[in-house]
Motif scaffolding. Structure first.
Motif, PDB file in Angstrom:
ATOM      1  N   LEU A  14       0.829  -1.215   0.000  1.00 55.24           N
ATOM      2  CA  LEU A  14       0.000   0.000   0.000  1.00 55.24           C
ATOM      3  C   LEU A  14       0.860   1.260   0.000  1.00 55.24           C
ATOM      4  CD1 LEU A  14      -2.784  -1.025   2.498  1.00 55.24           C
ATOM      5  CD2 LEU A  14      -3.145  -0.304   0.144  1.00 55.24           C
ATOM      6  N   THR A  15       2.119   1.111   0.368  1.00 55.47           N
ATOM      7  CA  THR A  15       3.069   2.228   0.323  1.00 55.47           C
ATOM      8  C   THR A  15       4.247   1.814  -0.549  1.00 55.47           C
ATOM      9  OG1 THR A  15       4.553   1.598   2.152  1.00 55.47           O
ATOM     10  CG2 THR A  15       2.481   2.701   2.743  1.00 55.47           C
ATOM     11  N   ASP A  16       5.141   2.749  -0.811  1.00 57.74           N
ATOM     12  CA  ASP A  16       6.320   2.410  -1.602  1.00 57.74           C
ATOM     13  C   ASP A  16       7.412   1.761  -0.757  1.00 57.74           C
ATOM     14  OD1 ASP A  16       7.496   4.482  -0.168  1.00 57.74           O
ATOM     15  OD2 ASP A  16       7.846   5.747  -1.921  1.00 57.74           O
ATOM     16  N   GLY A  17       7.112   1.522   0.508  1.00 60.58           N
ATOM     17  CA  GLY A  17       8.072   0.883   1.401  1.00 60.58           C
ATOM     18  C   GLY A  17       8.950   1.861   2.154  1.00 60.58           C
ATOM     19  N   SER A  18       8.855   3.145   1.812  1.00 57.36           N
ATOM     20  CA  SER A  18       9.650   4.154   2.517  1.00 57.36           C
ATOM     21  C   SER A  18       9.015   4.507   3.841  1.00 57.36           C
ATOM     22  CB  SER A  18       9.747   5.437   1.686  1.00 57.36           C
ATOM     23  OG  SER A  18      10.384   5.198   0.470  1.00 57.36           O
ATOM     24  N   ILE A  19       9.839   4.687   4.841  1.00 60.25           N
ATOM     25  CA  ILE A  19       9.382   5.183   6.135  1.00 60.25           C
ATOM     26  C   ILE A  19      10.267   6.379   6.451  1.00 60.25           C
ATOM     27  CG2 ILE A  19       9.063   4.691   8.590  1.00 60.25           C
ATOM     28  CD1 ILE A  19       8.951   1.679   7.717  1.00 60.25           C
ATOM     29  N   SER A  23      11.908  14.721  13.428  1.00 58.35           N
ATOM     30  CA  SER A  23      12.198  14.926  14.838  1.00 58.35           C
ATOM     31  C   SER A  23      10.928  14.696  15.663  1.00 58.35           C
ATOM     32  CB  SER A  23      12.748  16.337  15.060  1.00 58.35           C
ATOM     33  OG  SER A  23      11.826  17.294  14.592  1.00 58.35           O
ATOM     34  N   ASN A  24      11.091  14.553  16.961  1.00 54.78           N
ATOM     35  CA  ASN A  24       9.973  14.328  17.881  1.00 54.78           C
ATOM     36  C   ASN A  24       9.162  13.076  17.532  1.00 54.78           C
ATOM     37  OD1 ASN A  24      10.604  16.699  19.326  1.00 54.78           O
ATOM     38  ND2 ASN A  24       9.469  17.916  17.828  1.00 54.78           N
ATOM     39  N   GLU A  25       9.862  12.048  17.081  1.00 54.66           N
ATOM     40  CA  GLU A  25       9.244  10.745  16.785  1.00 54.66           C
ATOM     41  C   GLU A  25       8.155  10.805  15.721  1.00 54.66           C
ATOM     42  OE1 GLU A  25       8.442   8.210  20.148  1.00 54.66           O
ATOM     43  OE2 GLU A  25       9.930   9.264  21.338  1.00 54.66           O
ATOM     44  N   ILE A  26       8.238  11.747  14.805  1.00 53.14           N
ATOM     45  CA  ILE A  26       7.282  11.843  13.701  1.00 53.14           C
ATOM     46  C   ILE A  26       7.653  10.800  12.646  1.00 53.14           C
ATOM     47  CG2 ILE A  26       6.494  13.275  11.782  1.00 53.14           C
ATOM     48  CD1 ILE A  26       6.813  15.694  13.622  1.00 53.14           C
ATOM     49  N   GLU A  27       6.650  10.049  12.229  1.00 52.69           N
ATOM     50  CA  GLU A  27       6.827   9.044  11.183  1.00 52.69           C
ATOM     51  C   GLU A  27       5.867   9.378  10.049  1.00 52.69           C
ATOM     52  OE1 GLU A  27       5.664   4.393  10.647  1.00 52.69           O
ATOM     53  OE2 GLU A  27       6.621   4.922  12.528  1.00 52.69           O
ATOM     54  N   MET A  28       6.326   9.203   8.812  1.00 55.04           N
ATOM     55  CA  MET A  28       5.463   9.499   7.668  1.00 55.04           C
ATOM     56  C   MET A  28       5.508   8.348   6.661  1.00 55.04           C
ATOM     57  SD  MET A  28       6.172  13.540   7.033  1.00 55.04           S
ATOM     58  CE  MET A  28       7.941  13.395   7.040  1.00 55.04           C
ATOM     59  N   LYS A  29       4.353   8.095   6.047  1.00 59.33           N
ATOM     60  CA  LYS A  29       4.221   7.143   4.949  1.00 59.33           C
ATOM     61  C   LYS A  29       3.277   7.778   3.944  1.00 59.33           C
ATOM     62  CE  LYS A  29       4.211   3.075   7.939  1.00 59.33           C
ATOM     63  NZ  LYS A  29       3.641   1.732   8.140  1.00 59.33           N
ATOM     64  N   SER A  30       3.385   7.377   2.697  1.00 61.61           N
ATOM     65  CA  SER A  30       2.472   7.862   1.665  1.00 61.61           C
ATOM     66  C   SER A  30       1.608   6.718   1.173  1.00 61.61           C
ATOM     67  CB  SER A  30       3.253   8.432   0.477  1.00 61.61           C
ATOM     68  OG  SER A  30       3.959   9.580   0.852  1.00 61.61           O
ATOM     69  N   PHE A  31       0.305   6.961   1.117  1.00 64.83           N
ATOM     70  CA  PHE A  31      -0.647   6.003   0.581  1.00 64.83           C
ATOM     71  C   PHE A  31      -1.231   6.580  -0.704  1.00 64.83           C
ATOM     72  CE2 PHE A  31      -0.610   5.209   5.143  1.00 64.83           C
ATOM     73  CZ  PHE A  31      -0.581   3.822   5.209  1.00 64.83           C
ATOM     74  N   ASN A  32      -1.561   5.722  -1.646  1.00 65.22           N
ATOM     75  CA  ASN A  32      -2.131   6.152  -2.914  1.00 65.22           C
ATOM     76  C   ASN A  32      -3.651   6.248  -2.783  1.00 65.22           C
ATOM     77  OD1 ASN A  32      -3.234   5.946  -5.680  1.00 65.22           O
ATOM     78  ND2 ASN A  32      -1.073   5.742  -6.237  1.00 65.22           N
ATOM     79  N   VAL A  33      -4.216   7.395  -3.087  1.00 57.15           N
ATOM     80  CA  VAL A  33      -5.649   7.617  -2.949  1.00 57.15           C
ATOM     81  C   VAL A  33      -6.451   6.692  -3.873  1.00 57.15           C
ATOM     82  CG1 VAL A  33      -5.859   9.503  -4.624  1.00 57.15           C
ATOM     83  CG2 VAL A  33      -7.381   9.422  -2.658  1.00 57.15           C
ATOM     84  N   LYS A  34      -5.891   6.303  -4.999  1.00 56.95           N
ATOM     85  CA  LYS A  34      -6.597   5.398  -5.911  1.00 56.95           C
ATOM     86  C   LYS A  34      -6.768   4.007  -5.306  1.00 56.95           C
ATOM     87  CE  LYS A  34      -5.281   7.922 -10.009  1.00 56.95           C
ATOM     88  NZ  LYS A  34      -4.447   7.991 -11.190  1.00 56.95           N
ATOM     89  N   CYS A 129       3.165 -15.827  -7.233  1.00 56.06           N
ATOM     90  CA  CYS A 129       1.953 -15.045  -7.489  1.00 56.06           C
ATOM     91  C   CYS A 129       1.245 -15.459  -8.774  1.00 56.06           C
ATOM     92  CB  CYS A 129       2.273 -13.548  -7.521  1.00 56.06           C
ATOM     93  SG  CYS A 129       2.450 -12.887  -5.868  1.00 56.06           S
ATOM     94  N   ASP A 130      -0.072 -15.343  -8.713  1.00 57.89           N
ATOM     95  CA  ASP A 130      -0.919 -15.582  -9.872  1.00 57.89           C
ATOM     96  C   ASP A 130      -0.968 -14.351 -10.769  1.00 57.89           C
ATOM     97  OD1 ASP A 130      -2.040 -18.238  -9.005  1.00 57.89           O
ATOM     98  OD2 ASP A 130      -2.663 -16.991  -7.310  1.00 57.89           O
ATOM     99  N   TYR A 131      -0.692 -13.191 -10.168  1.00 58.68           N
ATOM    100  CA  TYR A 131      -0.714 -11.936 -10.923  1.00 58.68           C
ATOM    101  C   TYR A 131       0.287 -10.976 -10.310  1.00 58.68           C
ATOM    102  CZ  TYR A 131      -2.379  -7.555 -12.981  1.00 58.68           C
ATOM    103  OH  TYR A 131      -2.457  -6.349 -13.642  1.00 58.68           O
ATOM    104  N   THR A 132       1.081 -10.358 -11.155  1.00 53.83           N
ATOM    105  CA  THR A 132       1.997  -9.302 -10.741  1.00 53.83           C
ATOM    106  C   THR A 132       1.563  -8.026 -11.439  1.00 53.83           C
ATOM    107  OG1 THR A 132       3.830 -10.846 -10.437  1.00 53.83           O
ATOM    108  CG2 THR A 132       4.398  -8.518 -10.692  1.00 53.83           C
ATOM    109  N   SER A 133       1.228  -7.018 -10.640  1.00 61.93           N
ATOM    110  CA  SER A 133       0.819  -5.740 -11.210  1.00 61.93           C
ATOM    111  C   SER A 133       2.006  -5.102 -11.936  1.00 61.93           C
ATOM    112  CB  SER A 133       0.344  -4.797 -10.098  1.00 61.93           C
ATOM    113  OG  SER A 133       0.094  -3.506 -10.619  1.00 61.93           O
ATOM    114  N   PRO A 134       1.747  -4.374 -13.008  1.00 67.57           N
ATOM    115  CA  PRO A 134       2.829  -3.626 -13.648  1.00 67.57           C
ATOM    116  C   PRO A 134       3.221  -2.390 -12.837  1.00 67.57           C
ATOM    117  CG  PRO A 134       0.761  -3.210 -14.784  1.00 67.57           C
ATOM    118  CD  PRO A 134       0.482  -4.266 -13.752  1.00 67.57           C
ATOM    119  N   LEU A 135       2.454  -2.104 -11.775  1.00 67.58           N
ATOM    120  CA  LEU A 135       2.697  -0.923 -10.943  1.00 67.58           C
ATOM    121  C   LEU A 135       3.433  -1.312  -9.661  1.00 67.58           C
ATOM    122  CD1 LEU A 135      -0.843   0.645 -11.371  1.00 67.58           C
ATOM    123  CD2 LEU A 135       1.250   1.251 -12.610  1.00 67.58           C
ATOM    124  N   ALA A 136       4.211  -0.396  -9.147  1.00 65.82           N
ATOM    125  CA  ALA A 136       4.962  -0.628  -7.915  1.00 65.82           C
ATOM    126  C   ALA A 136       4.076  -0.411  -6.691  1.00 65.82           C
ATOM    127  CB  ALA A 136       6.162   0.320  -7.867  1.00 65.82           C
ATOM    128  N   GLY A 137       4.551  -0.903  -5.552  1.00 69.10           N
ATOM    129  CA  GLY A 137       3.867  -0.671  -4.289  1.00 69.10           C
ATOM    130  C   GLY A 137       3.723   0.814  -4.021  1.00 69.10           C
TER     131      GLY A 137
END
Length: 165
Positions: A14-19, A23-34, A129-137
């Motif tokens: 659901l994310t590109d795997g980046s975390i 500072s102050n223990e803030i963590e961010m991830k990006s999710f695709n709205v689609k 896998c039975d199916y591999t999307s052409p799109l990345a995580g």
């Protein structure tokens, strides 16, 4: 085959795997709205969705809440947790679509009748896998996989009806 449960890994699927840490223990991830646009209404088609993830994250809990999806976090044995979940909910292995991307998904994915992954999944996962999307995580792979599955099972028009299309 009817899919009744979609199991989703989070980081790298659901994310590109980046975390990103700030500072102050803030963590961010990006999710695709689609991805979210296709996930949220699935319950109206009789398809449950769960997040099954090895990491524990407030951000994942927030995204799950936005989409009305159960998040099972901090899981070191995904196969064991999934086995217990499907037993408790009366779901058969042939009714499960699992979308994952890395080795920690492997054993749980092997339980499921339909397995799919983003384009950037590790080789071991792509090989089963039975199916591999052409799109990345994080780049719409989940949307692509679910849309493909709905079309394959002649449910795409039912899905579009949920949006008044």
């Amino acid at each position: 085959m009817t899919i009744k449960l979609i199991v989703l890994d989070v980081d790298g699927t659901l994310t590109d795997g980046s975390i990103c840490y700030g500072s102050n223990e803030i963590e961010m991830k990006s999710f695709n709205v689609k991805d979210g646009a296709v996930l949220k209404p699935l319950s109206k088609l009789g398809i449950s969705v769960i997040f099954l993830t090895g990491r524990e994250s407030e951000i994942t809990a927030r995204r799950a809440k936005e989409l009305n999806i159960k998040a099972i976090q901090g899981v070191s044995n995904k196969k064991g947790v999934l086995t217990e979940y499907i037993s408790e909910h009366g779901i058969k292995q042939e009714e499960i679509l699992y979308i994952g991307d890395d080795i920690n998904d492997y054993a749980a994915m092997k339980l499921c009748s339909f397995k799919a992954c983003p384009a950037d999944a590790v080789n071991e996962i792509r090989n089963i896998c039975d199916y591999t999307s052409p799109l990345a995580g994080g780049q719409g792979a989940v949307r692509d996989i679910i849309e493909m599955m709905l079309r394959k099972h002649n449910k795409w028009n039912d899905f579009l009806d949920l949006y008044g299309a």
